[in-house]
Scaffold this motif. Structure first.
Motif, PDB file in Angstrom:
ATOM      1  N   UNK A 188      -0.067  36.444  51.754  1.00 48.17           N
ATOM      2  CA  UNK A 188       1.109  36.749  52.891  1.00 48.17           C
ATOM      3  C   UNK A 188       2.304  37.299  52.385  1.00 48.17           C
ATOM      4  N   UNK A 189       2.963  38.476  52.985  1.00 51.32           N
ATOM      5  CA  UNK A 189       4.087  39.129  52.728  1.00 51.32           C
ATOM      6  C   UNK A 189       5.139  39.365  53.789  1.00 51.32           C
ATOM      7  N   UNK A 190       6.250  38.957  53.710  1.00 51.71           N
ATOM      8  CA  UNK A 190       7.111  39.513  54.738  1.00 51.71           C
ATOM      9  C   UNK A 190       8.436  40.418  54.060  1.00 51.71           C
ATOM     10  N   UNK A 191       8.225  41.490  54.544  1.00 50.45           N
ATOM     11  CA  UNK A 191       9.092  42.568  53.807  1.00 50.45           C
ATOM     12  C   UNK A 191      10.695  42.736  54.493  1.00 50.45           C
ATOM     13  N   UNK A 192      10.533  42.402  55.733  1.00 48.62           N
ATOM     14  CA  UNK A 192      11.781  42.320  56.350  1.00 48.62           C
ATOM     15  C   UNK A 192      11.553  41.416  57.685  1.00 48.62           C
ATOM     16  N   UNK A 193      12.691  41.284  58.618  1.00 46.75           N
ATOM     17  CA  UNK A 193      12.567  40.756  59.878  1.00 46.75           C
ATOM     18  C   UNK A 193      11.599  41.143  60.885  1.00 46.75           C
ATOM     19  N   UNK A 194      11.138  42.583  60.634  1.00 48.11           N
ATOM     20  CA  UNK A 194      10.256  43.510  61.497  1.00 48.11           C
ATOM     21  C   UNK A 194       8.802  43.626  61.037  1.00 48.11           C
ATOM     22  N   UNK A 195       8.646  43.419  59.625  1.00 49.04           N
ATOM     23  CA  UNK A 195       7.433  43.871  58.957  1.00 49.04           C
ATOM     24  C   UNK A 195       6.574  42.693  58.286  1.00 49.04           C
ATOM     25  N   UNK A 196       5.582  42.273  58.497  1.00 47.87           N
ATOM     26  CA  UNK A 196       4.781  41.153  57.611  1.00 47.87           C
ATOM     27  C   UNK A 196       3.385  41.497  57.734  1.00 47.87           C
ATOM     28  N   UNK A 197       2.654  41.044  56.882  1.00 43.29           N
ATOM     29  CA  UNK A 197       1.310  40.906  56.378  1.00 43.29           C
ATOM     30  C   UNK A 197       0.795  39.593  56.180  1.00 43.29           C
ATOM     31  N   UNK A 198      -0.072  39.088  57.056  1.00 42.25           N
ATOM     32  CA  UNK A 198      -0.730  38.007  57.014  1.00 42.25           C
ATOM     33  C   UNK A 198      -2.166  37.904  56.926  1.00 42.25           C
TER      34      UNK A 198
END
Length: 217
Positions: A188-198
């Motif tokens: 999992x990775x969250x790049x900012x409040x609007x982009x994520x990979x789950x």
């Protein structure tokens, strides 16, 4: 207008294409097909039914020559597109068309159904923008249903624009980029409040990014 497209890729022959209505496709390389608009669609009231099958051991890349623009009609603002993907054992599909633009006053619903073999490979990218320049009154809903054999892989729904529960003229996002990958073991990775990979429980990942405008490729 009703549009039907069926693309079938095999390991031993060029992809087969059958199309009617406002959308067609052309083989542009041995393993690549480009979708081509042959009429203005989707307009309000239109239905699109697109099926893409990648047979055992086959490879297929699907692109499009231009963005899709969903427009309202005099009778109704609503249009529907149902995308059906099947990737058989050892097959590989890379699906990355140009964005869908939902014009002001239009409401477009996309249903994407995916069935994968356990050893299939998939990259499925979708990009949506609400409104052309100066417009922000369109609405879009996307349902993504993916299965790994008989095992559910993903159930995902997202809505953008007018008439949605998150609509806010001041701050609500008007663009979406979504990418489903299988297999993919990245964490999992969250790049900012609007982009994520789950990561998904059965394997693969789903990346989503929302923003006011789509980013350049």
């Amino acid at each position: 207008m009703r549009t039907e497209v069926r693309i079938v890729a095999s390991a031993t022959a060029l992809p087969e294409i059958h199309a009617s209505g406002g959308l067609s496709a052309r083989r542009t390389a041995p393993h690549t097909v480009h979708l081509i608009g042959t009429a203005a669609t989707p307009l309000g009231g239109d239905e699109l039914d697109i099926t893409i099958v990648v047979g055992p051991g086959a490879r297929l890349a699907v692109r499009s020559v231009a963005a899709t623009i969903a427009l309202p009609s005099a009778a109704t603002p609503s249009s529907l597109a149902h995308w059906r993907f099947r990737v058989d054992t050892g097959g590989e599909l890379d699906f990355d068309p140009e964005p869908t633009i939902v014009a002001g006053g239009a409401h477009h619903h996309t249903i994407t159904s995916v069935r994968l073999a356990a050893d299939a490979r998939l990259r499925l990218r979708e990009r949506v923008q609400i409104g052309r320049s100066g417009e922000d009154a369109g609405g879009w809903r996307g349902d993504l249903i993916a299965d790994l054999g008989e095992l559910p892989l993903l159930r995902h729904r997202l809505e953008l624009g007018a008439g949605t529960v998150a609509d806010d003229p001041l701050a609500a996002p008007r663009a979406l980029e979504s990418e489903l990958r299988y297999p993919d073991d990245r964490p999992a990775e969250t790049l900012d409040l609007a982009e994520t990979r789950l990561p998904l429980a059965a394997g693969g990942t789903l990346r989503t990014r929302t923003s006011p405008l789509l980013a350049a490729r």
